[in-house]
Design a protein around this motif. Structure first.
Motif, PDB file in Angstrom:
ATOM      1  N   MET A 227     115.977  55.461 -33.451  1.00  0.00           N
ATOM      2  CA  MET A 227     116.496  56.529 -34.347  1.00  0.00           C
ATOM      3  C   MET A 227     115.877  55.793 -35.578  1.00  0.00           C
ATOM      4  SD  MET A 227     118.943  57.152 -32.624  1.00  0.00           S
ATOM      5  CE  MET A 227     120.096  57.716 -33.759  1.00  0.00           C
TER       6      MET A 227
ATOM      7  N   SER B 275     121.470  57.976 -28.924  1.00  0.00           N
ATOM      8  CA  SER B 275     120.031  57.401 -28.472  1.00  0.00           C
ATOM      9  C   SER B 275     119.744  57.483 -27.476  1.00  0.00           C
ATOM     10  CB  SER B 275     120.101  55.894 -28.572  1.00  0.00           C
ATOM     11  OG  SER B 275     120.875  55.737 -27.434  1.00  0.00           O
TER      12      SER B 275
ATOM     13  N   ILE C  63     121.804  51.388 -34.467  1.00  0.00           N
ATOM     14  CA  ILE C  63     121.489  52.476 -34.675  1.00  0.00           C
ATOM     15  C   ILE C  63     121.310  53.345 -35.903  1.00  0.00           C
ATOM     16  CG2 ILE C  63     121.551  52.103 -32.175  1.00  0.00           C
ATOM     17  CD1 ILE C  63     122.745  54.291 -32.031  1.00  0.00           C
TER      18      ILE C  63
END
Length: 385
Positions: free
Chosen positions: A64, A125, A234
Motif C-alpha cells: 500500500m 490490498s 494499510i
C-alpha cells in the motif's frame, strides 16, 4: 525452519504467478491459490507461524505504501466525487443486504446490523496488485478505487463505533471519532511540513541507503499510528506513500522499495492469505457459506458499480471498480473478531465468515480482469471531479 519455508513460498509464488499470467489472469491469483495448496488445508508444508504473520503484515504495508508513491495527488483530490459515490454505494448495499439476510436467518436486530457492517468492509490490498499488473493503478478508475478504499475504511469504522456504543459495547463513539480526526489532521500536517524535512535531513547522512531508510521509517510510523487510532494500518501506509510522492525523492524511494517488497515481503503476504485458510468442518455450514459468499460478492459489486456509474464511468469500468472493492481482507476479519468477542457472531458463523473473506479475495483479481477488459472497449471517464 523459517528459511526453508521462505524458499518454498518464494519459489511456489513466482511459479504460480507465472502460470496465472500465462492463463490470462493476474499473477496474484496464482499466488493466493498456491498458498491454499501449501497450507494446512492441502499439503500442510507451510504453517501460519507468528514470524510469517509479521512478514505478511510488512508485505501488505509496503504494497500500500508503493500504491501511495504511485498516486498522483492532484488526480486523487480531483476524484473526490467519484470516490465518495463508490464508497457510499459500496457500503449501503452490503449493509442492507447483510441486515436482511440476518433477519431471514433469525438473528437478532443487533446481530443482523453487525452482519451488514461486516459485509460493508473493503480491503483493496489485493486489488492494488491487480491494478498494477493491468497498468491501471494511475488511471481514473484506479484513483477512484484508492480514494473509495480510504473513505470506506473511515465510514465503516465510524459506523462500527456508533453501533458498539449504541448496544453498550466498550467502544465510545465520540472518543473514536476524535481519535480518527486527530490522526488524519496530524497525518496531513506531517505530510505537508514534516515528511519533506525528514527526507532532506536524513539524505545528508553519510551512510548507505539513508533516504530509503527514512522513507521506511515514515511508512511504518504512519501505519502504526493509523492502527493505534483505529484506522487500518494499510491506510496509514498509503497516506505515507502519498506524502512522499510529492517530494523530489519519490522515484528513488519507489524503485528501491519495490525491489525490497516484491523480492520477499509481498509474495509472503499473498501466499499467507491462502495459508491461513482452514476448511475443516465447513461442510456442515455449506449452504450458509454459499449464500454468504454470493451476497458478499454481489452486494459490494452492485453497490460500488452503481456509485461509479453515477460518477460518470462506463458500465465496463464501473463493474471493474465494483469488482476491485469486493475483497474484504483483513478489515472484515478484524470486525469478525470483534463480533465474536461480543457474542454478535457465533463460532460457527465466524468460521464461515473467514472462508467468505478468502473467497471474496480470490474472486477479486479475475473479476477485475474480466470487467476491465470489457470496460476498455467502451468509453472511460475523463473527468472524475
Amino acid at each position: 525452519m523459517l528459511v526453508l519455508q521462505l524458499a518454498l513460498i518464494l519459489a511456489a509464488s513466482k511459479l504460480a504467478g507465472n502460470i496465472s499470467v500465462r492463463l490470462g489472469q493476474p499473477s496474484v491469483l496464482g499466488e493466493l491459490l498456491v498458498g491454499i495448496i501449501l497450507g494446512p488445508s492441502v499439503l500442510g508444508v507451510i504453517h501460519d507461524t507468528d514470524i510469517l504473520k509479521e512478514m505478511s503484515e510488512i508485505g501488505v504495508i509496503l504494497l500500500m505504501f508503493i500504491a501511495g508513491l504511485e498516486t498522483d495527488l492532484k488526480e486523487f483530490l480531483r476524484s473526490g466525487k467519484s470516490s465518495t459515490l463508490v464508497a457510499v454505494g459500496g457500503i449501503l448495499v452490503p449493509l442492507l443486504g447483510g441486515y436482511f439476510l440476518g433477519e431471514a436467518l433469525g438473528f437478532s436486530s443487533e446481530q443482523s446490523w453487525f452482519m451488514g457492517l461486516l459485509l460493508s468492509a473493503t480491503s483493496v490490498s489485493i486489488s492494488v496488485q491487480a491494478l498494477k499488473e493491468m497498468d491501471r493503478l494511475k488511471s481514473p478508475e484506479g484513483t477512484a478505487i484508492l480514494g473509495a478504499a480510504v473513505l470506506d475504511d473511515i465510514l465503516v469504522m465510524i459506523a462500527l463505533a456508533f453501533f458498539m456504543s449504541m448496544i453498550g459495547g466498550e467502544v465510545h463513539f465520540g472518543t473514536m471519532l476524535l481519535t480518527k480526526g486527530l490522526f488524519f489532521a496530524g497525518a496531513i500536517f506531517a505530510a505537508w511540513k514534516v515528511v519533506p524535512w525528514i527526507l532532506e535531513k536524513l539524505a545528508l547522512l553519510k551512510v548507505d541507503q539513508s533516504v530509503l531508510s527514512a522513507a521506511l521509517i515514515i511508512c511504518f510510523l504512519y501505519a502504526y499510528l493509523a492502527d493505534l487510532s483505529g484506522v487500518s494500518a494499510i491506510i496509514g501506509a498509503y497516506m505515507a506513500g502519498v506524502a512522499i510522492s510529492v517530494t523530489e525523492f519519490k522515484h528513488e524511494i519507489f524503485e528501491k522499495t519495490e525491489t525490497i517488497s516484491y523480492s520477499l515481503f509481498v509474495p509472503v503476504f499473498f501466499t499467507s492469505v491462502g495459508v491461513v485458510a482452514h476448511f475443516h468442518g465447513i461442510g456442515e455450514s455449506f449452504w450458509l457459506l454459499v449464500i454468504l459468499s454470493i451476497l458478499a460478492v454481489f452486494t459490494k459489486l452492485i453497490g460500488a458499480s452503481w456509485g461509479a456509474k453515477a460518477a460518470g464511468f462506463s458500465w465496463g469500468s464501473s463493474l471493474g471498480i465494483g469488482a476491485a472493492m469486493v475483497s474484504r481482507g483483513e478489515v472484515a476479519l478484524i470486525l469478525a473478531n470483534i463480533g465474536l468477542e461480543h457474542q454478535l457472531v457465533s463460532q460457527e458463523l465466524f468460521t464461515v465468515l473467514v472462508v467468505v473473506v478468502l473467497i471474496t479475495t480470490i474472486a477479486t483479481p479475475p473479476m477485475m480482469k474480466w470487467f476491465f477488459t470489457v470496460g476498455s472497449k467502451g468509453k472511460t471517464l475523463k473527468n472524475t471531479g
